[in-house]
Scaffold this motif. Sequence first.
Motif, short mmCIF file in Angstrom:
data_model
loop_
_atom_site.label_atom_id
_atom_site.label_comp_id
_atom_site.label_asym_id
_atom_site.label_seq_id
_atom_site.Cartn_x
_atom_site.Cartn_y
_atom_site.Cartn_z
N VAL A 66 0.86 -1.18 0.00
CA VAL A 66 0.00 0.00 0.00
C VAL A 66 0.89 1.23 0.00
O VAL A 66 1.86 1.31 0.75
CB VAL A 66 -0.96 0.00 1.22
N SER A 67 0.59 2.18 -0.88
CA SER A 67 1.43 3.37 -1.04
C SER A 67 0.72 4.61 -0.52
O SER A 67 -0.50 4.74 -0.66
CB SER A 67 1.80 3.58 -2.51
N ALA A 68 1.49 5.52 0.05
CA ALA A 68 0.90 6.74 0.59
C ALA A 68 1.94 7.82 0.77
O ALA A 68 3.16 7.56 0.77
CB ALA A 68 0.23 6.45 1.93
N ARG A 69 1.44 9.03 0.91
CA ARG A 69 2.28 10.17 1.25
C ARG A 69 1.81 10.69 2.60
O ARG A 69 0.65 11.07 2.76
CB ARG A 69 2.17 11.28 0.20
N LEU A 70 2.71 10.72 3.58
CA LEU A 70 2.39 11.23 4.91
C LEU A 70 3.37 12.35 5.25
O LEU A 70 4.59 12.17 5.15
CB LEU A 70 2.48 10.13 5.97
N ALA A 71 2.84 13.50 5.62
CA ALA A 71 3.67 14.66 5.97
C ALA A 71 3.39 15.09 7.40
O ALA A 71 2.24 15.05 7.86
CB ALA A 71 3.41 15.80 5.00
N LEU A 72 4.43 15.49 8.11
CA LEU A 72 4.29 16.06 9.44
C LEU A 72 4.23 17.58 9.32
O LEU A 72 5.00 18.18 8.56
CB LEU A 72 5.47 15.65 10.32
N LEU A 73 3.33 18.21 10.08
CA LEU A 73 3.11 19.65 9.98
C LEU A 73 3.42 20.34 11.29
O LEU A 73 3.15 19.80 12.37
CB LEU A 73 1.64 19.94 9.62
N ASP A 74 3.98 21.53 11.21
CA ASP A 74 4.15 22.32 12.43
C ASP A 74 2.88 23.14 12.66
O ASP A 74 1.92 23.07 11.89
CB ASP A 74 5.41 23.19 12.37
N THR A 75 2.85 23.91 13.73
CA THR A 75 1.63 24.63 14.11
C THR A 75 1.24 25.73 13.13
O THR A 75 0.13 26.26 13.22
CB THR A 75 1.80 25.23 15.52
N SER A 76 2.11 26.06 12.20
CA SER A 76 1.76 27.05 11.17
C SER A 76 1.19 26.37 9.93
O SER A 76 0.79 27.04 8.98
CB SER A 76 2.99 27.87 10.77
N GLY A 77 1.16 25.02 9.93
CA GLY A 77 0.66 24.28 8.78
C GLY A 77 1.73 23.92 7.77
O GLY A 77 1.44 23.33 6.72
N LYS A 78 2.98 24.24 8.07
CA LYS A 78 4.08 23.96 7.14
C LYS A 78 4.57 22.52 7.29
O LYS A 78 4.73 22.02 8.40
CB LYS A 78 5.25 24.92 7.42
#
Length: 207
Positions: A66-78
Amino acid sequence: MKKNEEKSGGRIFRVLSLIFILILVLFASFYLFLFVRCFGAEEKIGFLKECAIMRVELYGSSAGTVSARLALLDTSGKEFAVLDRSWRGDVLSVDFSSASFGERTFLFPVAVSSARYLSGGDRRTYRGTPLSRYYLYDGECAFLDSSFSKKSRRALYDLASFAIWQSSKFRSSYSSVTSLDLSALERGITYEIYADFSSGSLRLSRT
């Protein structure tokens, strides 16, 4: 000869017992260190509203992956860290661990786990991909953006370290583990995972 063997065996047993006790003392001391420094840490962070801490897009599954893109965000949404890859299995989930201090519950993603459905309704879970190394480094926690002070980022680092340690050892009233199932997400659609630091709850929202 027999007495010498008994004496030798007794010494070995005492040495092993001493090593075992020493390991327990070191374990307890480290846990106590992580635990005690969390008290008052939440006061150094200041107010945190509910915010998105992860962004997820499932690409699809085929040939047992299973393939996916997961991103971690800081409190500004970056986005400050991205995993764009495949995992063994059919479905994904994200495991979160919490640190509850000062009437607030801070949530941290611990690992991305995958699983495969087998015949007969059984399910095989694979070892997860650890996430803490992407947001804990240099004694600070990257979930707080640059508008927060270094003292705040260090305080959140302390809380995250405790939560991560607890997740792999044992549960307590100060920490628990929650698994967020991603199997119902539509392919090719971006979602965000929101964390509420007052209630310690998680929610998925389609962007």
